[in-house]
Write an enzyme that holds these catalytic residues in place. Structure first.
Site, PDB file in Angstrom:
ATOM      1  N   GLY A   9     -10.493  -2.817   2.207  1.00  0.00           N
ATOM      2  CA  GLY A   9      -9.365  -3.737   2.121  1.00  0.00           C
ATOM      3  C   GLY A   9      -8.850  -3.901   3.699  1.00  0.00           C
ATOM      4  N   VAL A  61     -14.410  -4.336  -5.433  1.00  0.00           N
ATOM      5  CA  VAL A  61     -14.503  -2.760  -5.616  1.00  0.00           C
ATOM      6  C   VAL A  61     -13.705  -2.502  -7.106  1.00  0.00           C
ATOM      7  CG1 VAL A  61     -14.588  -1.968  -3.347  1.00  0.00           C
ATOM      8  CG2 VAL A  61     -12.203  -2.200  -4.309  1.00  0.00           C
ATOM      9  N   TYR A 154       2.207   0.808 -11.029  1.00  0.00           N
ATOM     10  CA  TYR A 154       1.667   0.977  -9.838  1.00  0.00           C
ATOM     11  C   TYR A 154       2.035   2.326  -9.591  1.00  0.00           C
ATOM     12  CZ  TYR A 154       1.694   0.447  -4.805  1.00  0.00           C
ATOM     13  OH  TYR A 154       1.392   0.647  -3.594  1.00  0.00           O
ATOM     14  N   LYS A 158      -0.902   5.328  -8.381  1.00  0.00           N
ATOM     15  CA  LYS A 158      -0.925   5.943  -7.236  1.00  0.00           C
ATOM     16  C   LYS A 158      -0.827   7.555  -7.463  1.00  0.00           C
ATOM     17  CE  LYS A 158      -1.185   2.440  -4.392  1.00  0.00           C
ATOM     18  NZ  LYS A 158      -2.367   2.319  -3.551  1.00  0.00           N
TER      19      LYS A 158
END
Length: 241
Positions: A9, A61, A154, A158
């Site tokens: 990224g 990816v 999210y 994480k």
């Protein structure tokens, strides 16, 4: 110390800033992009001004085969690999009960799964270099076991990155080679969206600069950090205190 890095990224934003910072420190760098080809090529040109080799490589990816190929291309074109920084990760702000199955998988894929794919593919090359750094990106709101009404998936993704990173760090430490794995957990950065609403909530009343993100990454990459592994460094100005 082999100075060869892959930053996922890295065509734009935090990833780009990190990759350029590594180039300024003498690292050959692979700039990864999915759709931002022109931005990645421009970043390579800027990196090359530091006298290093810089390449732009395309990959989705979230696809394990493409992630593996990205690592292999990096090794082939740069002549090895010693540093992997996983920055890629999409965000979703939505009530938990309204998340679709497709969105659930997309956020897991673009955060947790792609981090796993890239890291697993890179480990043999880091071992071959006999020195390496794995730095994965989470968020300051991860690993706090608290309800997250609007961004649960999210935070789940994480937090998974943190657990995975700690696990691989412990495993690699047993090999008696200098490969560490750590996590950067950003809060609000200068390129974040909605700054006008969020900044007043921050203890320091300002977002992190991209250079401050670079500094945190370098803290873990620095050869003097050989004994630091499995740690989470929050770069948030005390946001979650």
């Amino acid at each position: 110390m082999l100075k060869k890095a892959l930053v996922t990224g890295s065509a734009v934003g935090i990833g780009r800033s990190i990759a350029l910072d590594l180039a300024s420190k003498g690292f050959d760098v692979a700039f990864h992009y999915n759709r931002s080809e022109e931005a990645a090529k421009q970043a390579c040109e800027e990196a090359a001004t530091h006298g290093v080799k810089a390449i732009a490589l395309q990959a989705d990816v979230t696809n394990p085969e493409q992630a593996k190929s990205l690592v292999e291309q990096t090794v082939e074109q740069l002549g090895g690999l010693s540093v992997v920084v996983n920055v890629v990760g999409n965000y979703l702000y939505k009530l938990t009960s309204e998340i679709s199955t497709e969105e659930w998988h997309e956020i897991l894929d673009s955060n947790l799964n792609c981090t796993f794919y890239i890291t697993q593919a890179a480990i043999p090359y880091l071992k071959a270099a006999n020195w390496g750094r794995i730095i994965n990106f989470a968020t300051t709101r991860a690993h706090h076991v608290t309800a997250r009404e609007n961004h649960a998936i999210y935070i789940i993704a994480k937090t998974g990155i943190i657990i995975y990173t700690k696990s691989i760090a412990k495993e690699l430490a047993k090999d008696n080679i200098k490969i560490t794995a750590n996590v950067i957990a950003p809060g609000v950065a200068e390129n974040s969206i909605g700054l006008e609403e969020v900044v007043p909530l921050l203890p320091m009343k300002r977002p992190a600069t991209l250079q401050e993100m670079n500094n945190a990454v370098w803290f873990f990459i620095n050869p003097e950090a050989d004994y630091i592994t499995g740690q989470v460094l929050e770069v948030s100005g005390g946001y979650q205190l």
